[in-house]
Design a protein around this motif. Structure first.
Motif, short mmCIF file in Angstrom:
data_model
loop_
_atom_site.label_atom_id
_atom_site.label_comp_id
_atom_site.label_asym_id
_atom_site.label_seq_id
_atom_site.Cartn_x
_atom_site.Cartn_y
_atom_site.Cartn_z
N LEU A 72 5.16 1.27 -10.61
CA LEU A 72 4.31 2.50 -10.74
C LEU A 72 3.97 2.69 -12.03
N LEU B 64 9.35 10.20 -5.45
CA LEU B 64 10.01 9.09 -5.37
C LEU B 64 10.78 8.58 -4.30
N LYS C 299 9.72 5.59 -1.98
CA LYS C 299 9.49 4.58 -3.13
C LYS C 299 10.65 3.59 -3.12
N TYR C 300 10.33 2.31 -3.90
CA TYR C 300 11.27 1.09 -3.62
C TYR C 300 11.83 0.79 -4.98
N ARG D 208 15.02 1.31 -0.83
CA ARG D 208 14.21 2.49 -0.64
C ARG D 208 14.85 3.64 -1.00
N THR E 30 8.42 0.91 -7.22
CA THR E 30 6.89 0.64 -6.76
C THR E 30 6.96 1.22 -5.34
N ASP E 31 5.78 1.31 -5.07
CA ASP E 31 5.47 2.19 -3.53
C ASP E 31 5.03 1.19 -2.51
N ASN F 94 6.32 0.93 5.36
CA ASN F 94 6.76 2.10 4.81
C ASN F 94 6.89 3.31 5.91
#
Length: 199
Positions: free
Chosen positions: A4, A20, A23-24, A37, A162-163, A170
């Motif tokens: 990100l 957040l 997100k990872y 996650r 990161t997403d 996801n």
DNA sequence: CTGCCGATTTAC
DNA sequence: TAAATCGGCAGA
């Protein structure tokens, strides 16, 4: 697996805390990746929050990290034996951060088992999976996060959020909100609804 | 320098 | 329900 960018973290702390979720958190260790996650967060905002270490503009050797620009890690030791991992938010000079309270592992489980239990878990019961990193101290233990990781740039390539992870879907989730955990000493701030979790 | 306390976890 | 365990911080 793109970190990100800085802009994500330079925003309002409550917004970042909510976003957040899902997100990872990624940590590269010995050439491998530990990935979890994020499923639970809490916001801490120094300007108005008696639960924040930097409440009232307090500056000490420990809290100075909280004043760094968004996208910096803030890691400290609690109860003499556990670490807590936070993500600093807002522009430099504003003391605020988001505590990462829980992750679900999606990669690097074997290495994480070694870090957490000192051995690789062969059979993964539901209870073991659920209890693996569902707490701020457990999360840091499982990902090898200590004060050595304090004040790191989270917009780099070996420790970031990161997403999207290739090969990982996801999942969708609903947002849960509640008061924060373990801050009964914080007077009126103990009731602020600043804990966020995925359902 | 001394003493208290904690953004937790685990075992009993 | 209580112990484990030690750095951070305030106050002397």
């Amino acid at each position: 697996m793109k970190p990100l960018d800085r802009e994500f973290y330079l925003r309002d702390t409550l917004t970042v805390a909510k976003e957040l979720l899902g997100k990872y958190l990624v940590r590269e260790m010995d050439g491998g990746y530990l990935v979890g996650r994020i499923t639970e967060t809490e916001a801490y905002i120094g300007a108005i929050d008696k639960a924040c270490h930097a409440y009232g503009g307090k500056i000490t050797p420990r809290t100075k990290t909280l004043y760094e620009q968004g996208g910096t890690s803030y890691v400290y030791l609690v109860y003499g034996m556990y670490h807590c991992m936070n993500v600093v938010t807002e522009p430099q000079g504003e003391a605020a951060a988001v505590l990462l309270r829980s992750v679900e592992f999606v990669k690097g489980y074997e290495e994480a088992s070694m870090l957490r239990y000192g051995k690789e878990l062969e059979v993964l019961s539901k209870a073991q999976l659920k209890n693996f990193a569902n707490g701020p101290g457990k999360l840091c233990k499982a990902m090898g996060i200590t004060r050595e990781q304090n004040n790191r740039n989270l917009c780099g390539q070996n420790f970031f959020i990161t997403d999207c992870i290739e090969g990982i879907n996801n999942p969708t989730f609903e947002l849960g909100i509640s008061p924060r955990i373990g801050i009964d000493y914080a007077q009126e701030a103990k009731d602020f609804p600043w804990r966020f979790f995925s359902i």
